[in-house]
Design an enzyme around this catalytic site. Structure first.
Site, PDB file in Angstrom:
ATOM      1  CB  CYS A 160      -0.905   0.128   1.057  1.00 35.08           C
ATOM      2  SG  CYS A 160      -1.966  -1.654   1.313  1.00 35.08           S
ATOM      3  CG  HIS A 285      -2.751   4.406   5.087  1.00 34.34           C
ATOM      4  ND1 HIS A 285      -2.620   4.364   3.790  1.00 34.34           N
ATOM      5  CD2 HIS A 285      -2.640   3.211   5.588  1.00 34.34           C
ATOM      6  CE1 HIS A 285      -2.462   3.081   3.294  1.00 34.34           C
ATOM      7  NE2 HIS A 285      -2.478   2.357   4.629  1.00 34.34           N
ATOM      8  CD  GLU A 296      -3.087   7.782   9.008  1.00 41.09           C
ATOM      9  OE1 GLU A 296      -2.641   8.401   8.120  1.00 41.09           O
ATOM     10  OE2 GLU A 296      -3.968   6.899   9.043  1.00 41.09           O
ATOM     11  CE  LYS A 314      -6.470   4.018   1.942  1.00 38.25           C
ATOM     12  NZ  LYS A 314      -5.659   5.355   2.154  1.00 38.25           N
ATOM     13  CG  HIS A 319      -6.484   0.495   1.021  1.00 34.77           C
ATOM     14  ND1 HIS A 319      -5.656   1.046  -0.032  1.00 34.77           N
ATOM     15  CD2 HIS A 319      -5.786   0.128   1.965  1.00 34.77           C
ATOM     16  CE1 HIS A 319      -4.406   1.208   0.588  1.00 34.77           C
ATOM     17  NE2 HIS A 319      -4.442   0.248   1.822  1.00 34.77           N
ATOM     18  CG  PHE A 385       0.460  -5.906   4.422  1.00 34.14           C
ATOM     19  CD1 PHE A 385      -0.127  -5.561   5.316  1.00 34.14           C
ATOM     20  CD2 PHE A 385      -0.023  -6.974   3.372  1.00 34.14           C
ATOM     21  CE1 PHE A 385      -1.746  -5.900   5.306  1.00 34.14           C
ATOM     22  CE2 PHE A 385      -1.284  -7.396   3.490  1.00 34.14           C
ATOM     23  CZ  PHE A 385      -1.883  -6.690   4.361  1.00 34.14           C
TER      24      PHE A 385
END
Length: 401
Positions: A160, A285, A296, A314, A319, A385
């Site tokens: 991502c 994010h 976050e 999003k 996403h 990830f």
């Protein structure tokens, strides 16, 4: 302060927000509805709400038919929007001095799935089978061939954070004087592999995602492409800084205290030569997963404080994985383009139910804009990830000749 200038002079974009800059801006402003659609065929046992591109995608020119995947058609749709500007670059610098850097995580995996399914059912691959469609480098190779470019062309695939990291790689090509301009961005297309994979991780939302809410239950997968021209000589929107970090806390979970996220944000500020109070807005994010939103919010309040306007987009795009960093950079690019009249901020769309475990942020309400300004900077976060974290800062009015 005099700064080394890097400009994002042009933007092509297609996503669940729409096709092109005008549709994208209208959806962000609430004048159009985002294509967050319930769809079948991606999960074996139920529908999934997915951020979908509903526009008819342009066919690839016949000489590029070997590259024909949905992923590359999405990228071609974005590239075609700035095709004249790319041709002007070629005339100015020559094909050898223009590079390509694309972030992706899916490439042509859906076509590969279809090919293998055909082989299982019939005993042979179809005549259209091309293994290279599935290669991560496919989108960059496609753009290089499409415009007959001779500079470096490669893809970044760090889940991502892929297309956000492409900005850093593009800046390095310019700093090293390997290129005079770089086509930089990201693309990802919907496929059963990623939708099913996130479902296996129990990370898919049962409705449109709900970032920062106590009722959040996961993400919606999306698709799209955003492509910029990154150059040193001209443009209104500046790429001020990129910060990268890797906390390597867990294969698929972030550090719960946001250690790596905070480091990426601080590094981006240092790279840009900015202080925290000079960031006017942050695109989070904001995946609406239980772990991401907590960490976050901790990182943002630690680095920027709790007053900076913030939102996750999003719920409007899904996403888009490897394309997310570029699409969300495009969102702040569009806001910065209007800073003389008051930059519009994308609304944070959620149910308004606060989670006591999440530090309180200044989430953007409907139709909120910044005051007109000659100089403005905005940040966008992308986390992936394995703890691959990137913060990108765009601005307007900072560099001097």
């Amino acid at each position: 302060m005099a700064r080394h200038a890097f400009y994002l002079s042009s933007l092509g974009i297609i996503s669940a927000l729409g096709n092109g800059k005008a549709e994208t801006a209208a959806t962000l402003a609430g004048r159009r509805t985002a294509a967050m659609i319930k769809r079948s065929g991606f999960l074996p046992n139920r529908d999934a709400i997915l951020g979908s591109v509903t526009a008819d995608l342009p066919a690839l020119p016949p000489q590029l038919s070997a590259h024909d995947t949905r992923n590359n058609r999405l990228l071609w749709a974005a590239a075609s929007q700035i095709g004249d500007e790319i041709e002007e670059l070629i005339a100015t610098y020559g094909r050898q001095r223009i590079g390509v850097l694309i972030g992706t995580s899916t490439s042509g995996i859906e076509e590969g799935t279809n090919y293998y399914q055909h082989r299982i059912e019939t005993g042979a691959f179809p005549e259209t089978f091309r293994y290279e469609h599935q290669e991560i480098g496919s989108p960059s190779a496609f753009l290089k061939d499409a415009f007959k470019l001779g500079g470096p062309a490669h893809s970044v695939s760090t889940a991502c954070s892929s297309s956000a990291k492409a900005f850093a790689s593009g800046m390095r090509l310019l700093k090293a004087d390997i290129c005079d301009a770089v086509l930089v961005g990201g693309v990802d297309s919907l496929c059963r592999l990623t939708v099913g994979g996130f479902d296996t991780l129990q990370s898919l939302s049962t409705s449109i995602c709900n970032p920062m809410s106590r009722n959040r239950d996961g993400i919606n997968i999306g698709e799209g492409a955003a492509l910029f021209i990154l150059r040193k000589d001209a443009g209104d929107i500046e790429l001020l800084g990129v910060g990268e970090s890797s906390d390597a806390y867990h294969p698929n979970a972030p550090h719960p205290d946001g250690v790596g996220a905070a480091r990426a944000m601080r590094t981006a500020l240092a790279h840009a030569g900015l202080t925290a109070d000079e960031i006017a807005y942050i695109n989070l994010h904001g995946t609406a997963t239980p772990l991401n939103d907590v960490m976050e919010a901790k990182a943002v309040t630690e680095v920027l404080g709790s007053n900076v306007p913030a939102s996750s987009t999003k719920p409007l795009t899904g996403h888009s994985l490897g394309a997310a960093g570029a699409i969300e950079a495009a969102i702040i690019w569009l806001s910065l383009s209007e800073n003389k009249t008051g930059a519009p901020l994308p609304q944070h769309r959620w149910d308004g139910e606060r989670d006591d475990d999440i530090p309180e942020l200044n989430l953007v309400s409907a139709q909120q804009s910044l005051a007109p300004a000659d100089r403005l900077a905005m940040m966008s976060n992308s986390f992936a990830f394995g703890g691959s974290n990137v913060s990108v800062i765009l601005g307007k009015g900072w560099t001097t000749s």
